[in-house]
Scaffold this motif. Structure first.
Motif, PDB file in Angstrom:
ATOM      1  N   MET A   1       0.854  -1.292   0.151  1.00 59.97           N
ATOM      2  CA  MET A   1      -0.048  -0.108  -0.038  1.00 59.97           C
ATOM      3  C   MET A   1       0.854   1.219   0.116  1.00 59.97           C
ATOM      4  N   SER A   2       0.598   2.177  -0.892  1.00 56.04           N
ATOM      5  CA  SER A   2       1.472   3.265  -1.072  1.00 56.04           C
ATOM      6  C   SER A   2       1.120   4.400   0.140  1.00 56.04           C
ATOM      7  N   GLN A   3       1.742   5.252   0.346  1.00 53.04           N
ATOM      8  CA  GLN A   3       1.535   6.284   1.501  1.00 53.04           C
ATOM      9  C   GLN A   3       0.365   7.274   1.040  1.00 53.04           C
ATOM     10  N   THR A   4       0.095   7.459  -0.182  1.00 55.69           N
ATOM     11  CA  THR A   4      -1.239   8.168  -0.585  1.00 55.69           C
ATOM     12  C   THR A   4      -2.506   7.239  -0.534  1.00 55.69           C
ATOM     13  N   ASP A   5      -2.188   5.778  -0.707  1.00 51.75           N
ATOM     14  CA  ASP A   5      -3.412   4.963  -0.595  1.00 51.75           C
ATOM     15  C   ASP A   5      -3.878   5.089   0.988  1.00 51.75           C
ATOM     16  N   MET A   6      -2.699   5.146   2.049  1.00 52.86           N
ATOM     17  CA  MET A   6      -3.148   4.988   3.345  1.00 52.86           C
ATOM     18  C   MET A   6      -3.906   6.226   3.862  1.00 52.86           C
ATOM     19  N   THR A   7      -3.851   7.512   3.387  1.00 58.08           N
ATOM     20  CA  THR A   7      -4.602   8.441   3.680  1.00 58.08           C
ATOM     21  C   THR A   7      -5.966   8.339   3.221  1.00 58.08           C
ATOM     22  N   LYS A   8      -6.553   7.633   2.503  1.00 58.93           N
ATOM     23  CA  LYS A   8      -7.790   7.432   1.787  1.00 58.93           C
ATOM     24  C   LYS A   8      -8.607   6.516   2.931  1.00 58.93           C
ATOM     25  N   ASN A   9      -7.933   5.826   3.838  1.00 63.01           N
ATOM     26  CA  ASN A   9      -8.418   4.978   5.136  1.00 63.01           C
ATOM     27  C   ASN A   9      -8.471   5.966   6.266  1.00 63.01           C
ATOM     28  N   ASP A  10      -9.760   5.601   6.831  1.00 59.96           N
ATOM     29  CA  ASP A  10      -9.939   6.029   8.299  1.00 59.96           C
ATOM     30  C   ASP A  10      -9.869   4.782   9.243  1.00 59.96           C
ATOM     31  N   GLU A  11      -9.109   4.645   9.949  1.00 60.34           N
ATOM     32  CA  GLU A  11      -8.966   3.458  10.719  1.00 60.34           C
ATOM     33  C   GLU A  11      -8.686   3.580  12.015  1.00 60.34           C
ATOM     34  N   LEU A  12      -9.117   2.646  12.886  1.00 59.94           N
ATOM     35  CA  LEU A  12      -8.576   2.506  14.228  1.00 59.94           C
ATOM     36  C   LEU A  12      -7.884   1.232  14.332  1.00 59.94           C
ATOM     37  N   ASN A  13      -6.699   1.224  14.893  1.00 58.78           N
ATOM     38  CA  ASN A  13      -5.990  -0.279  15.076  1.00 58.78           C
ATOM     39  C   ASN A  13      -5.625  -0.220  16.752  1.00 58.78           C
ATOM     40  N   ARG A  14      -6.144  -1.514  17.138  1.00 60.52           N
ATOM     41  CA  ARG A  14      -6.082  -1.935  18.434  1.00 60.52           C
ATOM     42  C   ARG A  14      -4.885  -2.904  18.320  1.00 60.52           C
ATOM     43  N   TYR A  15      -4.055  -2.888  19.517  1.00 68.04           N
ATOM     44  CA  TYR A  15      -2.763  -4.094  19.725  1.00 68.04           C
ATOM     45  C   TYR A  15      -2.633  -4.256  21.038  1.00 68.04           C
ATOM     46  N   LEU A  16      -1.902  -5.391  21.334  1.00 65.57           N
ATOM     47  CA  LEU A  16      -1.514  -5.681  22.663  1.00 65.57           C
ATOM     48  C   LEU A  16      -0.185  -6.006  22.803  1.00 65.57           C
ATOM     49  N   PHE A  17       0.431  -5.534  23.776  1.00 65.17           N
ATOM     50  CA  PHE A  17       2.071  -5.955  24.037  1.00 65.17           C
ATOM     51  C   PHE A  17       1.797  -7.159  24.740  1.00 65.17           C
ATOM     52  N   ASP A  18       2.300  -8.345  24.280  1.00 67.25           N
ATOM     53  CA  ASP A  18       2.285  -9.541  24.925  1.00 67.25           C
ATOM     54  C   ASP A  18       2.683  -9.828  25.961  1.00 67.25           C
ATOM     55  N   ASP A  19       3.982  -9.297  26.326  1.00 68.09           N
ATOM     56  CA  ASP A  19       4.565  -9.694  27.598  1.00 68.09           C
ATOM     57  C   ASP A  19       4.671  -8.310  28.457  1.00 68.09           C
ATOM     58  N   LYS A  20       3.858  -7.285  28.217  1.00 61.71           N
ATOM     59  CA  LYS A  20       4.083  -6.065  29.009  1.00 61.71           C
ATOM     60  C   LYS A  20       2.896  -5.851  29.784  1.00 61.71           C
ATOM     61  N   HIS A  21       1.618  -6.403  29.777  1.00 60.44           N
ATOM     62  CA  HIS A  21       0.452  -6.218  30.262  1.00 60.44           C
ATOM     63  C   HIS A  21       0.091  -4.880  29.948  1.00 60.44           C
ATOM     64  N   ALA A  22       0.094  -4.466  28.595  1.00 58.42           N
ATOM     65  CA  ALA A  22      -0.315  -3.009  28.323  1.00 58.42           C
ATOM     66  C   ALA A  22      -1.047  -3.339  27.006  1.00 58.42           C
ATOM     67  N   ARG A  23      -1.618  -2.410  26.559  1.00 59.58           N
ATOM     68  CA  ARG A  23      -2.448  -2.368  25.306  1.00 59.58           C
ATOM     69  C   ARG A  23      -2.232  -0.931  24.412  1.00 59.58           C
ATOM     70  N   GLY A  24      -2.314  -1.138  23.302  1.00 61.61           N
ATOM     71  CA  GLY A  24      -2.285   0.279  22.400  1.00 61.61           C
ATOM     72  C   GLY A  24      -3.277   0.451  21.618  1.00 61.61           C
ATOM     73  N   GLU A  25      -3.450   1.720  21.123  1.00 62.52           N
ATOM     74  CA  GLU A  25      -4.315   2.248  19.836  1.00 62.52           C
ATOM     75  C   GLU A  25      -3.699   3.202  19.014  1.00 62.52           C
ATOM     76  N   LEU A  26      -3.894   3.167  17.682  1.00 65.58           N
ATOM     77  CA  LEU A  26      -3.648   4.031  16.784  1.00 65.58           C
ATOM     78  C   LEU A  26      -4.834   4.297  15.896  1.00 65.58           C
ATOM     79  N   VAL A  27      -4.942   5.505  15.742  1.00 66.41           N
ATOM     80  CA  VAL A  27      -6.412   6.112  14.813  1.00 66.41           C
ATOM     81  C   VAL A  27      -5.498   7.139  13.746  1.00 66.41           C
ATOM     82  N   GLN A  28      -6.026   6.796  12.566  1.00 63.93           N
ATOM     83  CA  GLN A  28      -5.689   7.767  11.381  1.00 63.93           C
ATOM     84  C   GLN A  28      -6.826   8.267  10.657  1.00 63.93           C
TER      85      GLN A  28
END
Length: 298
Positions: A1-28
């Motif tokens: 996926m190109s950089q310009t293609d990425m900007t067409k998507n409005d997305e929220l990504n969730r993720y877990l840090f497996d061995d750190k007992h923490a979670r994260g989120e990224l929204v663009q």
């Protein structure tokens, strides 16, 4: 996926840090943000703050563990009297700002200069169950800091938030790292968790605006956390959804006294209602409102 293609998507990504007992989120976000500001002639600094609030609300909505919606409101005695973003667990968002003065100089950019003395009100309305509301003063220098303070005070969960808003690109973005308490509650365990949290926030602090606006989620997460074990979930699409409709307007009119409805129709020939979010105007004429005016007692 190109950089310009990425900007067409409005997305929220969730993720877990497996061995750190923490979670994260990224929204663009791009399209949803543009839809919120497109019909309004907001000053630059207001657009930027509303963009931050949109990204922040997406991040908070993703913390909901049930079906429902969340509203984050900023209220103050400054040039911006009110700002609000509403979203649900499907990441359908809408937002609005109301100004207390007609002109706000472009040099007025700081949260306190825009909102003055104020509060942030977070209202959570589950589809089933009682609503919950939390209030925190806007005493921190940035919106991200105010949100971190909210989690510290109301949830007692170490949380760090980063917010980005770019008017030239008409994009907004945000990231969240949150500790997930686990273990026996011992001091050693708490110290280990705090160390993990501090480590992850230091890594996330290296996010650059141009990266979060151009890199797709996997590439950005690899850049930040390539030495960590990260589990990334399926992304969730974020969209603009105003929610107004003719039926909702009629429901509001139905609460008005029939004599008042008739009086307005006699004077103006119609009843008009304009949605404050998208500025769509709905016009209703006497034929549309017969069922309401017929309730009059003759």
């Amino acid at each position: 996926m190109s950089q310009t293609d990425m900007t067409k998507n409005d997305e929220l990504n969730r993720y877990l840090f497996d061995d750190k007992h923490a979670r994260g989120e990224l929204v663009q976000l791009s399209k949803s943000y543009q839809s919120i500001i497109s019909n309004h002639d907001y000053p630059l600094s207001v657009r930027l703050l509303l963009g931050e609030l949109l990204a922040a609300t997406c991040l908070l909505t993703a913390t909901l563990k049930f079906e429902g919606e969340i509203t984050v409101q900023l209220q103050g005695d400054g040039p911006v009297g009110y700002m609000s973003v509403n979203g649900d667990n499907n990441q359908q968002m809408r937002g609005i700002a109301k100004l207390s003065q007609a002109h706000i100089p472009s040099t007025v950019t700081r949260l306190h200069d825009l909102m003055g003395k104020g509060t942030m009100v977070i209202t959570i309305r589950p589809t089933q169950g009682e609503p919950y509301q939390g209030v925190v003063a806007l005493e921190q220098p940035t919106l991200a800091d105010c949100l971190a303070h909210y989690f510290e005070v109301s949830e007692q969960i170490p949380t760090k938030i980063w917010l980005f808003s770019d008017d030239d690109k008409q994009q907004v973005a945000g990231s969240l790292v949150q500790l997930l308490p686990d273990g026996d509650g011992s001091i050693e365990n708490k110290d280990k968790q705090q160390d993990d949290f501090d480590h992850l926030t230091q890594l996330t602090n290296t996010i650059k605006a141009d990266e979060i606006f151009t890199l797709e989620a996997q590439a950005l997460l690899y850049r930040l956390y390539h030495q960590e074990k990260v589990s990334l979930f399926e992304p969730q699409v974020v969209s603009y959804q105003c929610g107004c409709s003719s039926d909702k307007c009629l429901a509001a009119i139905s609460q008005v006294e029939p004599t008042e409805i008739s009086a307005i129709l006699a004077e103006q020939g119609k009843i008009s209602m304009t949605c404050e979010y998208c500025l769509t105007t709905y016009d209703f004429y006497s034929d549309d409102l017969k069922s309401f005016t017929s309730k009059q007692v003759h």
